[in-house]
Design an enzyme around this catalytic site. Structure first.
Site: not given
Ligand code: UQ1
Length: 465
Positions: A62-64, A66, A217, A397
């Site tokens: 994953g390259g998001g 995180a 979210c 949030c």
């Protein structure tokens, strides 16, 4: 905006400076396109032993938010050299998803929140622009959709979660229909439709939904509603003091029994809801969009409501290659210890971000606190030590309650408030404030692109590394 601190961000920073100085300071996932390929079961007597095409010390799936944050923080430890660390992600785009609420409110362009993923990576990191087809923690390997296999010493599983548009009947069609007033801020493709739809709306019933189950979210479903309310108020079609006489009516239909999962902030948001004349449809889970009817499951009952405008938050869930793997818990999330972020069974598997089982609200802010813990523990384990860093569940949030104001909810496990600015500035963060609005709108997108994904932002701890 890369490279320059906008003046509004500076103003916000000045307001926030006391707390940030204390920490000796300063310092989306993706539109997930992980095309998963089901592993074929071949009837052979000996199970096939995958031969890794290539091996890395750490493979990050994953390259998001995180994945990038963790990979760059690992690199900044100085303990890894060229290609020791690899990231797997099939997408060319990386999105700052917290900004999509602002796109819905007409405050940002989605294109300005999009980054070219390969260009975000330090050249020392190896990128595989391929989807993952399966995880094999017993053989320390990952199979890619191009047929190759990667070996690893440690694996970080951080592919985020998937938006399941088709889990609500009729939703994909309604979203795709340019003429319909059904929209959502939860996707790059769909978020551009939101603001024009809100702006055009002058009369009738508006419904904003929040589904049952895990979403990223959890505050975003109502953030966009509060901005819409304010917009309609400014346009003169909504008067909170005279809802009956207003051309526009607003309802918030949430599968939750309350406005927000944390009692302190929920009480304030409930107060705002009542004060502003928003109808609360609690325990309502949208299951179908049928023409101008929104169909909800409310307990045992099916409830139908007519709408003239519908903002939908789709259902979400783990990627199939995670859910179907041995690293998943019963719900399909990566089964990690909630303190160390280490997998409960496989000691060289780690997870953070939306894909992790960590029982907290899934946000980019949460990753600012999870990443340093994961990185410290992974490196310690690699060096033969016991993992000692502990994540306390910190998440945040920043809730837009109107144009120009944000309620900065910050809390840890158990819904216990953990407010960065509260103690130091002697303020209560339950009060929506202008300074927090500028943090959310100007500072966070800037610090994210310039420091966080590069491994140099520690959230409430300020600049790190
Ligand atoms: C944060 O660091 C961050 O990332 C850039 C966010 O972005 C989405 C946030 O919403 C929050 C709250 C933080 C935490 C940082 C501070 C200074 C409270």
């Amino acid at each position: 905006m890369v490279g320059h601190l906008p003046p509004t961000a500076l103003a916000a920073l000045r307001c926030a400076s006391s707390s940030l100085l204390r920490s000796s300071l300063l310092r989306a996932s993706l539109i997930r396109t992980f095309a998963t390929v089901a592993t074929k079961t071949t009837k052979t007597t000996t199970p096939p032993v995958p031969t890794p095409s290539r091996s890395h010390k750490v493979v990050v799936v994953g390259g998001g938010t995180a994945g990038l944050t963790i990979a760059h923080q690992l690199l900044r430890t100085g303990k890894f050299t060229q290609d020791d660390l690899a990231i797997i992600d099939p997408s060319q785009d990386h999105h700052y998803q917290p900004g999509w609420t602002l796109v819905g409110g007409g405050l940002k362009r989605r294109e300005d929140l999009r980054h070219h993923l390969p260009s975000l990576l330090d050249p020392k990191l190896k990128l595989y622009s391929t989807a993952v087809s399966s995880l094999s923690p017993k053989t320390n390997s990952v199979s890619l959709s191009d047929g190759s296999t990667l070996g690893y010493e440690h694996l970080v599983v951080a592919p985020g979660i998937k938006i399941n548009y088709d889990a609500i009947k009729g939703l994909p069609e309604a979203l795709a229909d340019r003429e319909s007033s059904v929209s959502t801020i939860y996707g790059y493709d769909t978020c551009a439709k939101v603001f024009p739809t809100l702006e055009r709306f002058q009369k009738g019933q508006a419904i904003f939904t929040q589904p049952a189950g895990v979403v990223k979210c959890a505050g975003a479903p109502q953030k966009v509603m509060w901005l819409a309310l304010d917009l309609w108020k400014k346009q003169g079609v909504y008067n909170p003091a005279d809802v009956k006489g207003s051309p526009v009516k607003i309802a918030f239909a949430t599968a939750l029994p309350v406005m927000f999962g944390v009692p302190k902030y929920s009480a304030k948001l409930e107060e705002l809801r009542k004060e502003r004349g928003v109808e609360g449809l609690f325990g309502h889970d949208l299951v179908e969009v049928n023409g101008d009817k929104a169909v909800f499951k409310a307990g045992e009952e099916t409830v139908e409501r007519r709408f003239d405008l519908l903002h939908v938050v789709p259902k979400m869930g783990p990627h199939a290659f995670v859910k179907e793997s041995e690293v998943a818990d019963a719900a399909g999330f990566v089964d990690v210890d909630q303190g160390t972020t280490r997998h409960k069974k496989f000691g060289n598997v780690w997870s953070a971000g939306d894909a992790a089982s960590l029982p907290t609200s899934k946000t980019a802010a949460a990753i600012t606190a999870q990443a340093p813990v994961l990185v410290k523990n992974l490196v310690d384990v690699m060096e033969g030590k016991e993992p000692s860093a502990v994540y306390d569940g910190y998440t945040s949030c920043p809730l837009t309650t109107q144009y120009g104001k944000v309620l900065l909810a910050e809390f840890q496990y158990g819904g216990v408030p953990k407010e960065t600015f509260g103690d130091w500035l002697g303020i209560d963060q339950v009060e929506p404030r202008r300074a927090f609005y500028h943090l959310k709108k100007d500072f966070f997108p800037w610090v994210y692109a310039n420091y966080m994904v590069k491994g140099a932002w520690g959230g409430p701890k300020g600049f790190i590394n």
